[in-house]
Enzyme design. Structure first.
Site, short mmCIF file in Angstrom:
data_model
loop_
_atom_site.label_atom_id
_atom_site.label_comp_id
_atom_site.label_asym_id
_atom_site.label_seq_id
_atom_site.Cartn_x
_atom_site.Cartn_y
_atom_site.Cartn_z
N ASN A 153 0.90 -1.17 0.04
CA ASN A 153 0.08 0.06 -0.18
C ASN A 153 0.90 1.34 0.00
O ASN A 153 2.25 1.19 0.01
CB ASN A 153 -0.91 0.04 1.05
CG ASN A 153 -0.32 -0.21 2.60
OD1 ASN A 153 0.49 0.79 2.81
ND2 ASN A 153 -0.18 -1.20 3.37
N ASP A 188 -4.41 -6.69 5.57
CA ASP A 188 -5.36 -7.35 6.21
C ASP A 188 -5.48 -8.75 5.68
O ASP A 188 -5.76 -9.78 6.41
CB ASP A 188 -6.98 -6.69 6.07
CG ASP A 188 -6.91 -5.43 7.01
OD1 ASP A 188 -6.36 -5.53 8.20
OD2 ASP A 188 -7.75 -4.32 6.51
N LYS A 245 8.19 -17.16 -10.49
CA LYS A 245 7.52 -16.27 -11.05
C LYS A 245 6.59 -16.93 -11.95
O LYS A 245 6.36 -17.84 -12.58
CB LYS A 245 8.55 -15.67 -12.05
CG LYS A 245 7.90 -14.24 -12.52
CD LYS A 245 9.08 -13.53 -13.66
CE LYS A 245 8.31 -12.38 -14.33
NZ LYS A 245 9.00 -11.88 -15.47
N PRO A 256 -3.00 -12.04 10.87
CA PRO A 256 -3.31 -11.46 12.25
C PRO A 256 -3.37 -10.03 12.42
O PRO A 256 -2.67 -9.24 11.66
CB PRO A 256 -2.27 -12.31 12.99
CG PRO A 256 -1.01 -12.42 11.89
CD PRO A 256 -1.72 -12.38 10.66
N ASP A 257 -4.31 -9.57 13.20
CA ASP A 257 -4.43 -8.32 13.64
C ASP A 257 -3.43 -8.16 14.85
O ASP A 257 -3.55 -8.39 15.82
CB ASP A 257 -6.04 -8.06 14.02
CG ASP A 257 -5.92 -6.39 14.31
OD1 ASP A 257 -5.05 -5.88 14.85
OD2 ASP A 257 -6.78 -5.73 13.77
N ILE A 258 -2.13 -7.55 14.46
CA ILE A 258 -1.06 -7.40 15.37
C ILE A 258 -1.68 -6.57 16.77
O ILE A 258 -1.27 -6.99 17.67
CB ILE A 258 0.15 -6.41 14.65
CG1 ILE A 258 0.46 -7.37 13.39
CG2 ILE A 258 1.40 -6.57 15.54
CD1 ILE A 258 1.35 -6.88 12.48
N PHE A 267 -3.94 3.40 15.42
CA PHE A 267 -4.10 4.49 14.39
C PHE A 267 -5.52 3.87 13.58
O PHE A 267 -5.45 2.87 13.63
CB PHE A 267 -3.08 4.63 13.46
CG PHE A 267 -2.09 5.78 13.81
CD1 PHE A 267 -1.31 5.64 15.10
CD2 PHE A 267 -1.91 6.81 13.29
CE1 PHE A 267 -0.47 6.63 15.35
CE2 PHE A 267 -1.11 7.80 13.46
CZ PHE A 267 -0.32 8.01 14.78
N LYS A 277 -13.14 1.39 16.43
CA LYS A 277 -12.01 0.76 16.35
C LYS A 277 -11.42 0.69 18.14
O LYS A 277 -10.88 -0.47 18.58
CB LYS A 277 -10.74 1.12 15.58
CG LYS A 277 -11.16 0.72 14.21
CD LYS A 277 -10.12 1.26 13.23
CE LYS A 277 -10.87 0.66 11.89
NZ LYS A 277 -9.85 1.13 10.63
N LYS A 307 -10.89 -2.67 19.89
CA LYS A 307 -9.82 -3.39 20.58
C LYS A 307 -9.65 -2.85 21.94
O LYS A 307 -8.56 -3.24 22.44
CB LYS A 307 -8.74 -2.88 19.63
CG LYS A 307 -8.95 -3.60 18.09
CD LYS A 307 -7.66 -3.03 17.22
CE LYS A 307 -8.21 -3.28 15.90
NZ LYS A 307 -7.11 -3.19 14.85
O1 PMT Z 1 3.29 6.00 6.59
P1 PMT Z 1 2.76 7.47 6.26
O2 PMT Z 1 2.68 7.77 4.59
O3 PMT Z 1 3.12 8.40 7.05
O4 PMT Z 1 0.99 7.25 6.41
C1 PMT Z 1 0.70 7.32 7.73
C2 PMT Z 1 -0.74 6.21 7.94
C3 PMT Z 1 -1.68 6.86 7.38
C4 PMT Z 1 -0.42 5.07 7.66
C5 PMT Z 1 -0.93 6.32 9.48
O5 PMT Z 1 -1.30 7.47 9.99
C6 PMT Z 1 -2.21 5.40 10.02
O6 PMT Z 1 -3.18 5.93 9.95
N1 PMT Z 1 -1.78 4.03 10.10
C7 PMT Z 1 -2.93 2.89 10.37
C8 PMT Z 1 -3.30 2.68 8.94
C9 PMT Z 1 -4.38 1.40 9.16
O7 PMT Z 1 -4.12 0.52 8.61
O8 PMT Z 1 -5.38 1.40 9.82
P2 PMT Z 1 -6.46 0.34 9.99
O9 PMT Z 1 -7.63 1.29 10.34
O10 PMT Z 1 -6.74 -0.57 8.80
O11 PMT Z 1 -5.85 -0.27 11.43
C10 PMT Z 1 -6.29 -0.03 12.73
C11 PMT Z 1 -4.80 -0.29 13.59
O12 PMT Z 1 -4.83 -1.48 13.62
C12 PMT Z 1 -3.74 0.30 13.01
O13 PMT Z 1 -3.21 0.86 14.18
C13 PMT Z 1 -2.99 -0.68 12.41
O14 PMT Z 1 -1.42 -0.61 12.56
C14 PMT Z 1 -3.50 -1.71 13.35
N2 PMT Z 1 -3.39 -3.21 12.44
C15 PMT Z 1 -4.45 -3.20 11.40
C16 PMT Z 1 -4.13 -4.50 10.87
C17 PMT Z 1 -3.30 -5.56 11.17
N3 PMT Z 1 -3.38 -6.71 10.91
N4 PMT Z 1 -2.41 -5.59 12.31
C18 PMT Z 1 -2.49 -4.25 12.98
O15 PMT Z 1 -1.91 -4.11 13.79
#
Ligand code: PMT
Length: 400
Positions: free
Chosen positions: A215, A284, A294, A310-312, A328, A342, A346
């Site tokens: 991404n 995800d 390839k 997994p969701d870390i 975030f 969220k 969590k």
């Molecule tokens: O890297 P930059 O270009 O500076 O951009 C910053 C950002 C936009 C990436 C950052 O500010 C941000 O929003 N990060 C979280 C992005 C995200 O994946 O959000 P989410 O809503 O999908 O996930 C929610 C939270 O779960 C996040 O804290 C994520 O790190 C965590 N997560 C999600 C999925 C997963 N499998 N494991 C996780 O730990």
């Protein structure tokens, strides 16, 4: 990894001694000025063999000082007055000879006299630079111990190839890292004693040996947080997906690629931390069965089966020994609803919400902090500024 004018209102005396790295001090002077500092340059006689005073004069817009008997100060006391309104005396590069003189408390040229006449409001920072054998010599090792014991902040030296062709410890730390050390010196230590674990950047999920699903996360937000936390005195480990960013000074970085490797890196470290900040944009889903070879062009369409990663953050937050967890949320719309959802799902004390259009990839961000008290918007600003504000909020919550 800086915001503008962090050193605004500060005066720094930059002392340059006679080493090849003296040419890098011109860049250092420029970086300090860019951050808002007033920079006054002192050169030893030996430094003038490596770089001209005119360079520093042009960069700083200030006269350069090198003579103990210089009468340009109104009272003719340059050896005392130069550091009187300065908050930092930074010697970069500092040669073995300069360090030996500091340790002995000699005062036979302008710089050594300034060091001795310096008062407690002006800290001394030293960036050693010398041949690796000189650095390894027991006399230098003794001198460095004494210098540290006398309260000097020592930055470096770095390892690598030296001007003499030898390889080892003794290179002056690069100007950008010295700037980081200066900024760290002036940052209030609101996170002192805290161990902070941060994830940053995208993940890359293999399709075959040459292709990945990833991404647009640049890693900037997570790196800015790591940098701000280290400057605020925390011990920081940054688990980073693939980014082109340099490791922030004073931060331990662990490079990972896939969500699974990020998951493993976090799970083996979270228990040793007080704070976990999940900034990474973790995929995800990942291809269910990455091809070992390839994938060749054949049919018009290609479908790839994906399975959940997994969701870390959720995994860590659910543990009985979970640290203080910050999530975030990157949303394209309805930020309040999704971010608060969220936080509740969590069970997080704090979620930082941002719209994808504001935060993903760029230099700036506009965020809303969601905690038990409600929502706290932060106006759009460079990511290092946003990172500092988030950390201040976290350290307030940690104290409550
Ligand atoms: O890297 P930059 O270009 O500076 O951009 C910053 C950002 C936009 C990436 C950052 O500010 C941000 O929003 N990060 C979280 C992005 C995200 O994946 O959000 P989410 O809503 O999908 O996930 C929610 C939270 O779960 C996040 O804290 C994520 O790190 C965590 N997560 C999600 C999925 C997963 N499998 N494991 C996780 O730990």
């Amino acid at each position: 990894m800086n915001s503008k004018a962090e050193l605004s209102g500060r005066t720094i005396v930059l002392a340059v001694t006679g080493g090849v790295a003296a040419y890098k001090s011109a860049e250092l002077a420029r970086l300090l000025i860019k951050e808002g500092a007033r920079v006054r340059v002192v050169m030893t006689e030996a430094a003038a063999h490596f770089i001209g005073a005119a360079t520093f004069q042009a960069i700083t817009g200030e006269p350069v000082w090198s003579d103990l008997w210089d009468a340009r100060m109104p009272n003719g006391m340059a050896h005392i007055d130069l550091t009187r309104d300065a908050q930092l005396l930074l010697i970069a590069p500092a040669t073995a000879d300069c360090i030996a003189k500091l340790v002995q408390g000699r005062a036979d040229d302008l710089l050594s006299t300034l060091c001795l006449a310096r008062d407690a409001t002006c800290a001394l920072m030293v960036a050693p630079a010398m041949n690796r054998q000189m650095w390894e010599h027991p006399a230098t090792a003794r001198n460095m111990n004494t210098l540290r014991g006398d309260g000097a902040i020592v930055v470096g030296p770095a390892a690598g190839e030296q001007a003499c062709g030898e390889v080892g410890l003794g290179r002056m730390v690069e100007p950008a890292e010295l700037l980081d050390a200066v900024l760290a010196h002036f940052t209030p230590k609101t996170m002192a004693g805290r161990r902070v674990l941060i994830t940053a950047g995208p993940t890359a999920e293999a399709i075959d040996p040459v292709r990945v699903v990833t991404n647009l996360s640049s890693g900037r937000m997570g790196y800015a947080l790591a940098c701000a936390a280290a400057r605020a005195g925390a011990e920081v480990t940054l688990i980073s997906g693939p980014t082109g960013l340099a490791k922030p000074f004073g931060v331990e970085r662990v490079d990972v690629s896939s969500a699974l490797s990020m998951h493993e890196a976090v799970l083996s470290r979270y228990a040793a931390c007080d704070v976990f900040i999940a900034v990474a944009a973790v995929a995800d889903y990942r291809p269910a069965a990455p091809s070992e070879r390839k994938i060749k062009k054949s049919a018009d369409k290609l479908s790839i089966d994906m399975v959940r990663n997994p969701d870390i953050l959720a995994d860590v937050a659910a543990r009985a020994d979970a640290p203080f967890c910050v999530g975030f949320a990157a949303e394209s719309h309805d930020l309040d609803t999704y971010a608060q959802g969220k936080r509740a799902a969590k069970k997080l004390p704090l979620v930082v919400g941002n719209l994808v259009a504001d935060g993903l990839g760029g230099e700036d961000n506009a965020v809303v902090l969601y905690d038990a008290e409600g929502r706290h918007p932060l106006v759009r600003a460079p990511k290092p500024v946003i990172a500092r504000a988030i950390l201040e909020h976290i350290s307030r919550l940690l104290k409550d």
